[in-house]
Enzyme design. Structure first.
Site, PDB file in Angstrom:
ATOM      1  N   HIS A 347      22.300   8.170 -61.113  1.00 12.92           N
ATOM      2  CA  HIS A 347      21.872   7.130 -62.282  1.00 12.92           C
ATOM      3  C   HIS A 347      21.115   6.324 -61.803  1.00 12.92           C
ATOM      4  CE1 HIS A 347      25.074   7.360 -65.528  1.00 12.92           C
ATOM      5  NE2 HIS A 347      25.742   7.796 -65.224  1.00 12.92           N
ATOM      6  N   LYS A 535      21.063  -8.133 -69.502  1.00 16.09           N
ATOM      7  CA  LYS A 535      21.461  -6.671 -68.822  1.00 16.09           C
ATOM      8  C   LYS A 535      21.763  -7.570 -66.814  1.00 16.09           C
ATOM      9  CE  LYS A 535      17.530  -5.706 -69.638  1.00 16.09           C
ATOM     10  NZ  LYS A 535      17.547  -4.480 -69.701  1.00 16.09           N
ATOM     11  N   ARG A 536      22.382  -6.438 -66.238  1.00  9.72           N
ATOM     12  CA  ARG A 536      22.820  -7.260 -65.093  1.00  9.72           C
ATOM     13  C   ARG A 536      21.513  -7.764 -64.517  1.00  9.72           C
ATOM     14  NH1 ARG A 536      22.850  -3.417 -61.014  1.00  9.72           N
ATOM     15  NH2 ARG A 536      21.910  -1.822 -61.993  1.00  9.72           N
ATOM     16  N   LYS A 541      14.881  -5.010 -62.414  1.00  7.16           N
ATOM     17  CA  LYS A 541      14.818  -5.402 -63.345  1.00  7.16           C
ATOM     18  C   LYS A 541      13.735  -6.581 -64.513  1.00  7.16           C
ATOM     19  CE  LYS A 541      19.510  -3.536 -64.385  1.00  7.16           C
ATOM     20  NZ  LYS A 541      19.954  -2.713 -64.974  1.00  7.16           N
ATOM     21  N   THR A 643      19.889   1.444 -71.500  1.00  2.00           N
ATOM     22  CA  THR A 643      20.932   1.043 -73.384  1.00  2.00           C
ATOM     23  C   THR A 643      20.159   0.246 -73.826  1.00  2.00           C
ATOM     24  OG1 THR A 643      22.955   1.031 -72.156  1.00  2.00           O
ATOM     25  CG2 THR A 643      22.335   3.391 -72.217  1.00  2.00           C
ATOM     26  N   LYS A 647      19.820  -0.626 -77.734  1.00  2.43           N
ATOM     27  CA  LYS A 647      20.789  -1.126 -78.501  1.00  2.43           C
ATOM     28  C   LYS A 647      19.886  -2.014 -79.612  1.00  2.43           C
ATOM     29  CE  LYS A 647      24.486  -0.296 -75.418  1.00  2.43           C
ATOM     30  NZ  LYS A 647      24.794  -0.626 -73.742  1.00  2.43           N
TER      31      LYS A 647
END
Length: 801
Positions: A347, A535-536, A541, A643, A647
């Site tokens: 991952h 998100k985290r 990110k 993901t 969504k």
């Protein structure tokens, strides 16, 4: 009991009084929730039993999906939908003066995961059951999950996530199926009948007690199982330990998800958790298998074990231990079975996220397992030597044990028959960069399985109005065949459809605005662009890029009287790992910016910043349907898949993203006119890492916008934070901006300007939105799971006819 409204009301009222020992009129929302949950469990129990009996009777090959996380969210709503009884229940409760939504709100989110890894596992379980595939989950029953996030003075504060405070109505404790797990001690080696035997003696024993939760498929009788293990003291506790100390240490194994591992004590606990999960799960799987088949020589023909990331990779040496020490097999036979049973999903491309355990921790905690890993390493290095004689550097880089570390990803690749990435670009990076040497040695093992999400939760449940609109347009076949969403594409040019789509989006924005007001006290403009990044919290990110852009907009609004923007509400939600101090600084920065921007009368009609605390599945179900813009702005090559991007897309938000993860596949499907792509490519990023040449100071000195916002981190722009944001400033300049925030800044600003222009062309925007929804069926986890089932696990659906 759910056949019609009247029957349901009768059974519900009677059951509530029997269970709670009080009159119906005196019942609380919690009483009603527990009663309804118990009714559902009773209702599906026959199917649950029949499913397991069918698997046993029909010799079906079964898959066991081992994951350290299962981020399930709330289960009541999705179970009602999957069973097709939501309307009956809602109407029956309404007659009794009860609001079903209120009951659903009273359910705690299951505290069994943190982010994308755990949510993916939960989506996969839903798809396995809905596709009638024989597959079960194996995880840990964390008492407290990760943590509940509170924002105090802009800072993240972690509180215990007490999701089990009122029990878990969905679980069944099965103490009779407990498995003994051994830690510490030593290994006694002896010779019997001409072969070496190994006995683990003086071990500290822990009991793994299973709690089973039903996984209910959509419109089918299939009910699979998620088995969660709880750590409890064994009857024979170690004599050299204080009983209270032993009890505390034992129970801490299943107390928290991801204990802080900055110190050895935390590292030991994490490794204990990982072995606990695999030893309990394999013990249970093997016991069931032996009961049916006797011996384990055909184990790999009937059982597939999948490890979700490196956390459960000790399944490889644990299965070897069972086959060698308990079954008395030869190494060659045991290795053949193991390497044909276990498959592995990678991952990450972040080398710091690839687990490595110090030998000085691993060896004493798991003495027999370490011996087996050592032997696997010896034999693997020997194979490498035969292929690459004299290439010591290659062997050193590929070794499973090297420089005092056990490398879990190397063990995973050597000991499995399939290694998959989770998006096309991610798999390519694994093959040609991160795992290049392994790909050259095992090319046949590597494959791609792009992630997916269950459209039943993220569309059917989260956005019932949009689901109805879709069904009215193209029928309801899309619920079972999500690829049929493509039939929606012509409706992107239908005026009436787009008007309805806009009305639904507006309704959901109104609902989220209400939630924002309740949670933060901030009033947001419901007609503004809802620009969302949830998100985290991680540096790659790049929530920081988003923040610097908002600071830039704010500066222009303050300084240029002629400058204005279409009203924009920037919404963030994220948890930072408790020990990840840099990420916590970013959370404080977002909240400091929100305080400044939201309280400035000169700008706050055009610009608002919101941080929604304690981001979780149930909150995500409110956010995704309300979003206009989906921020997917990670540094290219760093996000394996994502993901959240799927969504948002499924709910009609338009992606603003880099060429990273599954963004690339979204682009391929919707076309460049229906997505906003900006920034460096993965090749450019990798080139900088390999060859150098990036100088953050150049961007700082040559772009006055960048200089202004970066200086504002430390020049008093944010009052009362002192030097709090200096580490962020230093990361960008002194440490040369590892994730290229400044390099991509100008391109990001330009992309955001395009977003604003496009949004104001309402007809065109709604067309983009509809096209994204139409193509989102490709990203259903049903598609992903079919690929896993056919290409990796070789499992077949069962038939109920």
């Amino acid at each position: 009991m759910f056949s019609n409204k009247e029957k349901f009301k009768e059974v519900f009222s009677k059951k509530l009084e029997m269970m709670c020992g009080k009159r119906f009129e005196e019942s609380t929302v919690r009483d009603q929730y527990h009663t309804l949950g118990n009714m559902i469990r009773e209702y599906i129990s026959n199917n649950w039993i029949q499913t397991n009996e069918k698997y046993r009777a029909e010799n079906n090959k079964q898959v066991y999906y081992l994951s350290i996380e299962f981020l399930l969210g709330r289960l009541l709503g999705s179970n009602l939908i999957n069973l097709g009884i939501r309307d009956v229940v809602e109407e029956g409760l309404k007659d009794l003066g009860i609001d079903l939504r209120e009951i659903e709100e009273s359910e705690a989110d299951a505290g069994l995961g943190n982010g994308g890894l755990g949510r993916l596992a939960a989506c996969f379980l839903d798809s396995l059951a809905s596709l009638n595939l024989p597959g079960h989950g194996c995880g840990i029953r964390y008492k407290h999950g990760l943590f509940e996030q509170k924002i105090v003075d802009g800072y993240q504060v972690e509180l215990p996530e007490q999701w089990l405070r009122n029990g878990n109505v969905w679980e069944v404790r099965k103490a009779d199926l407990a498995v003994e797990v051994n830690f510490w001690g030593k290994v006694e080696v002896s010779q019997e009948k001409g072969r070496l035997t190994f006995r683990h003696i003086d071990a500290e024993k822990v009991m793994a007690v299973p709690y089973d939760m039903p996984v209910i498929g959509y419109d089918t009788k299939t009910v699979n199982t998620l088995r969660l293990w709880s750590a409890e003291p064994a009857k024979m506790f170690p004599i050299h330990k204080n009983i209270m100390q032993y009890k505390r240490e034992t129970e801490s194994i299943s107390e928290f998800l991801y204990p802080d591992d900055t110190h050895d004590e935390g590292k030991i606990l994490r490794l204990k958790q990982q072995y606990f999960l695999v030893a309990a799960s394999l013990g249970s799987i093997v016991r069931t298998y032996r009961h049916k088949y006797g011996h384990l020589y055909d184990f790999h023909k009937h059982v597939a074990i999948h490890v979700n990331d490196t956390h459960p990779v000790l399944a490889i040496p644990e299965l070897m231990r069972i086959l060698l020490d308990e079954e008395g097999m030869s190494w060659e036979d045991a290795w053949h079975i193991t390497t044909n049973t276990i498959s592995y999903t990678n991952h990450t491309t972040l080398s710091e996220a690839l687990e490595k355990w110090p030998v000085y921790i691993f060896q004493p905690l798991l003495p027999r397992i370490y011996m087996i890993v050592e032997e696997i390493n010896e034999r693997f290095c020997r194979d490498l030597w035969e292929r690459y004689p004299g290439d010591w550097k290659r062997i050193e880089e590929m070794a499973i044990i090297a420089h005092g570390l056990v490398k879990m990803a190397h063990l995973a690749i050597a000991g499995s028959y399939s290694v998959n990435g989770v998006a096309k670009i991610h798999t390519d990076i694994l093959k040609h960069r991160e795992m290049k040497l392994f790909y050259e040695f095992f090319p046949e093992k590597f494959n791609n399985k792009t992630n997916g999400i269950t459209h039943r939760r993220w569309l059917l449940k989260a956005n019932p109005e949009l689901s109805r609109l879709i069904t009215n347009a193209i029928g309801d076949e899309w619920i079972k065949q999500p690829e049929k969403l493509l039939d929606l594409k012509p409706y992107a040019y239908d005026v009436s459809f787009k008007q309805n789509l806009a009305a639904i989006k507006q309704k959901r924005k109104k609902m989220l605005a209400q939630r924002i007001y309740e949670q933060t006290g901030v009033v947001v403009d419901e007609s503004s662009i809802f620009d969302v990044q949830v998100k985290r919290l991680h540096a790659y990110k790049r929530q920081l890029l988003n923040v610097l852009h908002i600071m830039y907009l704010y500066n222009r609004l303050k300084e240029e009287s002629s400058f204005s923007i279409y009203p924009r509400t920037f919404i963030f939600g994220a948890k930072a790992s408790p020990g990840y101090y840099y990420a916590k600084k970013i959370i404080k920065l977002i909240n400091s910016l929100a305080e400044k921007v939201n309280n400035d009368r000169q700008t706050n009609e055009q610009l608002k910043v919101i941080f929604l605390e304690n981001y979780r599945v149930s909150l995500a179900e409110e956010i995704f349907p309300a979003a206009d813009v989906s921020e997917q702005i990670s540094t290219a090559s760093k996000e394996a898949s994502g993901t959240g991007n799927m969504k948002f897309m499924m709910n009609g938000a338009v992606t603003l993203g880099t060429l990273d993860g599954a963004n690339i596949e979204i682009l391929e499907l919707v076309g460049e006119e229906n997505i906003f792509i900006f920034g460096m490519t993965a090749d450019e990023v990798i080139s900088y890492y390999q060859n150098g040449g990036y100088h953050a100071y150049e961007y700082y000195h040559h772009d006055k916008r960048i200089k202004q916002v970066v200086d504002q981190l430390v020049n008093g722009f944010f009052p009362n934070v002192y030097d709090h944001f200096e580490p962020i400033y230093d990361s960008l300049l002194t440490q040369n901006d590892q994730y290229f925030v400044l390099r991509d800044f100008a391109a990001y600003v330009e992309a955001q300007e395009k977003v604003e222009k496009a949004y104001q062309q309402r007809d065109k925007w709604l067309e983009m939105s509809a096209i994204n929804i139409a193509h989102s069926g490709h990203f259903s986890s049903d598609r992903t799971i079919r690929e896993y089932a056919n290409d990796i696990w070789n499992i077949k659906p069962i038939s109920w006819e």
